[in-house]
Motif scaffolding. Structure first.
Motif, PDB file in Angstrom:
ATOM      1  N   LYS A  13       0.850  -1.197   0.000  1.00 22.92           N
ATOM      2  CA  LYS A  13       0.000   0.000   0.000  1.00 22.92           C
ATOM      3  C   LYS A  13       0.881   1.241   0.000  1.00 22.92           C
ATOM      4  O   LYS A  13       1.924   1.281   0.645  1.00 22.92           O
ATOM      5  N   SER A  14       0.422   2.257  -0.682  1.00 21.83           N
ATOM      6  CA  SER A  14       1.103   3.548  -0.682  1.00 21.83           C
ATOM      7  C   SER A  14       0.322   4.488   0.230  1.00 21.83           C
ATOM      8  O   SER A  14      -0.882   4.685   0.034  1.00 21.83           O
ATOM      9  N   TYR A  15       1.009   5.044   1.216  1.00 21.45           N
ATOM     10  CA  TYR A  15       0.368   5.918   2.201  1.00 21.45           C
ATOM     11  C   TYR A  15       0.808   7.363   1.977  1.00 21.45           C
ATOM     12  O   TYR A  15       1.997   7.629   1.823  1.00 21.45           O
ATOM     13  N   SER A  16      -0.145   8.281   1.986  1.00 19.04           N
ATOM     14  CA  SER A  16       0.205   9.698   1.926  1.00 19.04           C
ATOM     15  C   SER A  16       0.161  10.260   3.343  1.00 19.04           C
ATOM     16  O   SER A  16      -0.634   9.823   4.179  1.00 19.04           O
ATOM     17  N   ILE A  17       1.018  11.223   3.604  1.00 20.51           N
ATOM     18  CA  ILE A  17       1.088  11.845   4.927  1.00 20.51           C
ATOM     19  C   ILE A  17      -0.109  12.771   5.111  1.00 20.51           C
ATOM     20  O   ILE A  17      -0.444  13.556   4.229  1.00 20.51           O
ATOM     21  N   ARG A  18      -0.733  12.667   6.259  1.00 19.51           N
ATOM     22  CA  ARG A  18      -1.856  13.549   6.621  1.00 19.51           C
ATOM     23  C   ARG A  18      -1.553  14.123   7.999  1.00 19.51           C
ATOM     24  O   ARG A  18      -1.622  13.417   9.001  1.00 19.51           O
ATOM     25  N   HIS A  19      -1.180  15.402   8.051  1.00 20.63           N
ATOM     26  CA  HIS A  19      -0.902  16.073   9.320  1.00 20.63           C
ATOM     27  C   HIS A  19      -2.211  16.509   9.958  1.00 20.63           C
ATOM     28  O   HIS A  19      -3.084  17.057   9.289  1.00 20.63           O
ATOM     29  N   GLY A  20      -2.331  16.263  11.265  1.00 18.28           N
ATOM     30  CA  GLY A  20      -3.528  16.662  11.974  1.00 18.28           C
ATOM     31  C   GLY A  20      -3.217  17.135  13.384  1.00 18.28           C
ATOM     32  O   GLY A  20      -2.144  16.856  13.929  1.00 18.28           O
ATOM     33  N   PRO A  52      -3.620  23.050   3.634  1.00 16.63           N
ATOM     34  CA  PRO A  52      -2.379  23.587   3.065  1.00 16.63           C
ATOM     35  C   PRO A  52      -2.199  25.062   3.423  1.00 16.63           C
ATOM     36  O   PRO A  52      -3.118  25.864   3.294  1.00 16.63           O
ATOM     37  N   GLY A  53      -1.021  25.397   3.933  1.00 19.30           N
ATOM     38  CA  GLY A  53      -0.697  26.771   4.302  1.00 19.30           C
ATOM     39  C   GLY A  53      -1.235  27.214   5.651  1.00 19.30           C
ATOM     40  O   GLY A  53      -0.965  28.325   6.090  1.00 19.30           O
ATOM     41  N   GLU A  54      -1.988  26.364   6.327  1.00 21.27           N
ATOM     42  CA  GLU A  54      -2.593  26.708   7.611  1.00 21.27           C
ATOM     43  C   GLU A  54      -1.612  26.425   8.750  1.00 21.27           C
ATOM     44  O   GLU A  54      -0.931  25.396   8.757  1.00 21.27           O
ATOM     45  N   HIS A  55      -1.543  27.323   9.718  1.00 22.22           N
ATOM     46  CA  HIS A  55      -0.708  27.099  10.903  1.00 22.22           C
ATOM     47  C   HIS A  55      -1.388  26.051  11.782  1.00 22.22           C
ATOM     48  O   HIS A  55      -2.623  26.063  11.915  1.00 22.22           O
ATOM     49  N   PRO A  56      -0.631  25.136  12.403  1.00 20.58           N
ATOM     50  CA  PRO A  56      -1.251  24.094  13.237  1.00 20.58           C
ATOM     51  C   PRO A  56      -2.163  24.627  14.341  1.00 20.58           C
ATOM     52  O   PRO A  56      -3.221  24.047  14.597  1.00 20.58           O
TER      53      PRO A  56
END
Length: 145
Positions: A13-20, A52-56
């Motif tokens: 499987k190919s996983y994409s990174i998802r920051h949360g 995208p572009g949003e501060h955490p």
């Protein structure tokens, strides 16, 4: 090294990174959590993906408000975990990098604006049993023992 929780990645499987970003929100009534109805009903720490572009920190405020209707103050980062999962709402396999904060719930401004979410106060001991993923439970346990 970031703590990995849940199932290991599946071979092939190919996983994409998802920051949360996600929040532990303690109060006199216990812990403010959200119940997400879809794609699978479960209790969760309020939070979600960083646009995208949003501060955490901006993402944390936005996500908590969308999922609970509450404004928060004084968020403090307490750790992070990662988990590998399929996200049916996006039709993709993701390596979710979840940063956990503790914050003060200040006051409600109305019901959640995120469809399918319900905010509720839950005693900490119940939350430790009911939260839907090991990472959420790990950090709640770290904070409350």
């Amino acid at each position: 090294m970031i703590l990995r929780v849940g199932d290991p990645p599946l071979a092939g499987k190919s996983y994409s990174i998802r920051h949360g970003v996600y929040a532990i929100l303690p109060g006199a009534a216990g812990l403010l959590v959200t119940h997400q109805q879809e794609p699978t009903p479960e209790f969760q720490l309020p939070g979600g993906g960083i646009d995208p572009g949003e501060h955490p920190i901006a993402a944390l405020h936005r996500e908590v408000f969308e999922e609970t209707g509450w404004r928060i103050a004084a968020p403090r980062r307490i750790g992070a975990f990662r988990r590998f999962t399929y996200m049916p709402e996006y039709d993709r396999w993701a390596e979710k990098l979840c940063t956990i904060y503790i914050a003060d719930p200040v006051r409600p401004h109305g019901p959640p604006t995120e469809p399918g979410h319900t905010a509720l106060w839950m005693p900490v001991d119940v939350a430790l049993e009911m939260l839907g993923n090991d990472g959420d439970r790990h950090f709640v346990h770290q904070v409350f023992g």
